[in-house]
Design a protein around this motif. Structure first.
Motif, PDB file in Angstrom:
ATOM      1  N   VAL A  64       0.843  -1.194   0.000  1.00  0.00           N
ATOM      2  CA  VAL A  64       0.000   0.000   0.000  1.00  0.00           C
ATOM      3  C   VAL A  64       0.877   1.242   0.000  1.00  0.00           C
ATOM      4  N   LEU A  65       0.606   2.142  -0.937  1.00  0.00           N
ATOM      5  CA  LEU A  65       1.275   3.439  -1.002  1.00  0.00           C
ATOM      6  C   LEU A  65       0.210   4.517  -0.841  1.00  0.00           C
ATOM      7  N   ALA A  66       0.360   5.373   0.160  1.00  0.00           N
ATOM      8  CA  ALA A  66      -0.578   6.475   0.395  1.00  0.00           C
ATOM      9  C   ALA A  66       0.173   7.784   0.200  1.00  0.00           C
ATOM     10  N   VAL A  67      -0.325   8.608  -0.711  1.00  0.00           N
ATOM     11  CA  VAL A  67       0.419   9.779  -1.191  1.00  0.00           C
ATOM     12  C   VAL A  67      -0.210  11.065  -0.679  1.00  0.00           C
ATOM     13  N   ASP A  68       0.637  12.016  -0.270  1.00  0.00           N
ATOM     14  CA  ASP A  68       0.197  13.397  -0.063  1.00  0.00           C
ATOM     15  C   ASP A  68       0.409  14.153  -1.368  1.00  0.00           C
ATOM     16  N   LEU A  69      -0.664  14.644  -1.967  1.00  0.00           N
ATOM     17  CA  LEU A  69      -0.525  15.459  -3.167  1.00  0.00           C
ATOM     18  C   LEU A  69       0.197  16.764  -2.837  1.00  0.00           C
ATOM     19  N   ALA A  70       0.725  17.415  -3.855  1.00  0.00           N
ATOM     20  CA  ALA A  70       1.483  18.650  -3.658  1.00  0.00           C
ATOM     21  C   ALA A  70       0.690  19.678  -2.843  1.00  0.00           C
ATOM     22  N   GLU A  71       1.358  20.269  -1.854  1.00  0.00           N
ATOM     23  CA  GLU A  71       0.798  21.282  -0.956  1.00  0.00           C
ATOM     24  C   GLU A  71      -0.362  20.753  -0.107  1.00  0.00           C
ATOM     25  N   HIS A  72      -0.473  19.444   0.008  1.00  0.00           N
ATOM     26  CA  HIS A  72      -1.397  18.800   0.921  1.00  0.00           C
ATOM     27  C   HIS A  72      -0.568  17.957   1.892  1.00  0.00           C
ATOM     28  N   GLY A  73      -1.057  17.823   3.124  1.00  0.00           N
ATOM     29  CA  GLY A  73      -0.314  17.046   4.098  1.00  0.00           C
ATOM     30  C   GLY A  73       1.103  17.554   4.234  1.00  0.00           C
ATOM     31  N   ALA A  74       2.072  16.650   4.079  1.00  0.00           N
ATOM     32  CA  ALA A  74       3.478  17.010   4.253  1.00  0.00           C
ATOM     33  C   ALA A  74       4.186  17.338   2.946  1.00  0.00           C
ATOM     34  N   SER A  75       3.499  17.236   1.814  1.00  0.00           N
ATOM     35  CA  SER A  75       4.132  17.532   0.523  1.00  0.00           C
ATOM     36  C   SER A  75       4.156  19.032   0.268  1.00  0.00           C
ATOM     37  N   ARG A  76       5.182  19.466  -0.437  1.00  0.00           N
ATOM     38  CA  ARG A  76       5.364  20.892  -0.694  1.00  0.00           C
ATOM     39  C   ARG A  76       5.683  21.149  -2.166  1.00  0.00           C
ATOM     40  N   SER A  77       5.254  22.328  -2.637  1.00  0.00           N
ATOM     41  CA  SER A  77       5.510  22.681  -4.025  1.00  0.00           C
ATOM     42  C   SER A  77       5.424  24.190  -4.211  1.00  0.00           C
ATOM     43  N   VAL A  78       6.224  24.711  -5.124  1.00  0.00           N
ATOM     44  CA  VAL A  78       6.154  26.124  -5.505  1.00  0.00           C
ATOM     45  C   VAL A  78       5.813  26.244  -6.990  1.00  0.00           C
ATOM     46  N   ARG A  79       5.245  25.197  -7.559  1.00  0.00           N
ATOM     47  CA  ARG A  79       4.953  25.218  -8.984  1.00  0.00           C
ATOM     48  C   ARG A  79       3.782  26.151  -9.294  1.00  0.00           C
ATOM     49  N   GLU A  80       3.566  26.355 -10.586  1.00  0.00           N
ATOM     50  CA  GLU A  80       2.504  27.242 -11.033  1.00  0.00           C
ATOM     51  C   GLU A  80       1.300  26.496 -11.591  1.00  0.00           C
ATOM     52  N   VAL A  81       1.440  25.201 -11.873  1.00  0.00           N
ATOM     53  CA  VAL A  81       0.380  24.436 -12.529  1.00  0.00           C
ATOM     54  C   VAL A  81      -0.295  23.517 -11.506  1.00  0.00           C
ATOM     55  N   TRP A  82      -1.634  23.591 -11.429  1.00  0.00           N
ATOM     56  CA  TRP A  82      -2.369  22.836 -10.418  1.00  0.00           C
ATOM     57  C   TRP A  82      -3.526  22.056 -11.035  1.00  0.00           C
ATOM     58  N   THR A  83      -3.285  21.451 -12.184  1.00  0.00           N
ATOM     59  CA  THR A  83      -4.290  20.656 -12.861  1.00  0.00           C
ATOM     60  C   THR A  83      -4.308  19.227 -12.331  1.00  0.00           C
ATOM     61  N   MET A  84      -5.369  18.500 -12.683  1.00  0.00           N
ATOM     62  CA  MET A  84      -5.431  17.087 -12.318  1.00  0.00           C
ATOM     63  C   MET A  84      -4.298  16.317 -12.999  1.00  0.00           C
ATOM     64  N   GLU A  85      -3.949  16.729 -14.210  1.00  0.00           N
ATOM     65  CA  GLU A  85      -2.856  16.082 -14.926  1.00  0.00           C
ATOM     66  C   GLU A  85      -1.524  16.275 -14.198  1.00  0.00           C
ATOM     67  N   GLU A  86      -1.320  17.459 -13.645  1.00  0.00           N
ATOM     68  CA  GLU A  86      -0.068  17.704 -12.923  1.00  0.00           C
ATOM     69  C   GLU A  86      -0.012  16.906 -11.627  1.00  0.00           C
ATOM     70  N   PHE A  87      -1.130  16.791 -10.939  1.00  0.00           N
ATOM     71  CA  PHE A  87      -1.174  15.931  -9.757  1.00  0.00           C
ATOM     72  C   PHE A  87      -0.858  14.483 -10.132  1.00  0.00           C
ATOM     73  N   ALA A  88      -1.320  14.057 -11.303  1.00  0.00           N
ATOM     74  CA  ALA A  88      -1.030  12.692 -11.748  1.00  0.00           C
ATOM     75  C   ALA A  88       0.468  12.468 -11.900  1.00  0.00           C
ATOM     76  N   HIS A  89       1.198  13.486 -12.317  1.00  0.00           N
ATOM     77  CA  HIS A  89       2.654  13.355 -12.416  1.00  0.00           C
ATOM     78  C   HIS A  89       3.284  13.200 -11.023  1.00  0.00           C
ATOM     79  N   ASP A  90       2.683  13.813 -10.002  1.00  0.00           N
ATOM     80  CA  ASP A  90       3.156  13.598  -8.627  1.00  0.00           C
ATOM     81  C   ASP A  90       3.056  12.116  -8.261  1.00  0.00           C
ATOM     82  N   VAL A  91       1.906  11.537  -8.568  1.00  0.00           N
ATOM     83  CA  VAL A  91       1.680  10.128  -8.244  1.00  0.00           C
ATOM     84  C   VAL A  91       2.597   9.237  -9.069  1.00  0.00           C
TER      85      VAL A  91
END
Length: 265
Positions: free
Chosen positions: A60-87
């Motif tokens: 089991v892998l449980a992910v914090d998406l960017a800027e949620h929980g403990a994950s951090r990001s300063v990016r400019e793009v916040w689409t569902m596609e960009e979140f998919a790249h996080d995963v």
């Protein structure tokens, strides 16, 4: 099994120079992989209870998406596609060759995009009270999208409170509603609002047309519109459940784990 039987470890993966994704891994390396994605303004800890009830042999892998929980990001793009790249970065870091991806709420949209991005890796998608909200889907035109986001930009707290209440069927414990509201209204900004806008502007119908994997949706019966069932019955396997509110993975973790096992198994 008990929580003590499943040892969890915490990891991070760096995406380019703008994003650090943190995630929790448990279960045997090389076992069948289930990746869990939380909803908007939530975190991977929402799945702690679910994870403890999954089979011992399940990775089991449980992910914090960017800027949620403990994950951090300063990016400019916040689409569902960009979140998919996080995963996808997590799956690559874990050298996962096949996985079932499950997402709650906004995480369900991200799960679909992960399946579209990684068709050779993702075998199935599971959506937990996601993908069936007709006020959001199908894609809004510019006027409706702006109107939806205007409330969050002008009075974020009131808009979040309304969203939490809309996801709480009659009989939901008021203290739970308040707890969900207090957690979600504290989402990190400006990414929180921009992530929600990414969901509002996501074209689910186009994403579904481009995704070949089977998708199972477990929807709260009291929140499920027949119109959504009729619209998507040919693409989604929609299963009504009676496990609580929109946040039922938190409220009924053992039953949620059973639902996941019914698909993963």
């Amino acid at each position: 099994m008990t929580l003590a039987d499943r040892v969890s470890t915490h990891h991070e993966v760096r995406r380019a120079e703008h994003t650090t994704i943190r995630y929790t891994a448990s279960g045997p390396v090389g076992g069948p992989t289930l990746l869990l994605i939380h909803g908007w303004a939530c975190s991977r800890s929402d799945f702690d209870g679910v994870t403890r009830h999954l089979p011992a042999g399940q990775r089991v892998l449980a992910v914090d998406l960017a800027e949620h929980g403990a994950s951090r990001s300063v990016r400019e793009v916040w689409t569902m596609e960009e979140f998919a790249h996080d995963v996808a970065a997590v799956l690559a870091a874990e050298s996962v060759s096949t996985a079932v991806v499950a997402g709650h709420s906004l995480g369900g949209a991200v799960a679909v995009e992960v399946a579209r991005l990684l068709p050779e890796v993702v075998t199935q998608v599971v959506a937990l009270d996601a993908l069936t909200f007709l006020p959001l889907f199908p894609a809004m035109d510019e006027e409706r999208a702006e109107a939806t986001m205007r409330g969050y930009r002008t009075d974020f707290a009131t808009a979040v409170r309304r969203a939490v209440e809309d996801g709480s069927p009659a009989g939901t414990d008021p203290e739970r509603v308040t707890a969900y509201y207090e957690k979600m209204v504290a989402v990190r900004q400006p990414a929180g609002t921009r992530a929600l806008e990414g969901l509002v502007r996501w074209d689910m119908d186009a994403a579904l047309r481009a995704t070949r994997q089977p998708i199972t949706v477990f929807s709260v019966r009291a929140l499920l519109a027949q119109e959504a069932v009729d619209r998507y019955r040919d693409r989604l396997t929609i299963v009504p459940v009676d496990l609580g509110s929109h946040h039922f993975p938190v409220e009924a973790p053992e039953a949620t784990a059973e639902l996941l096992v019914s698909v993963v198994g």
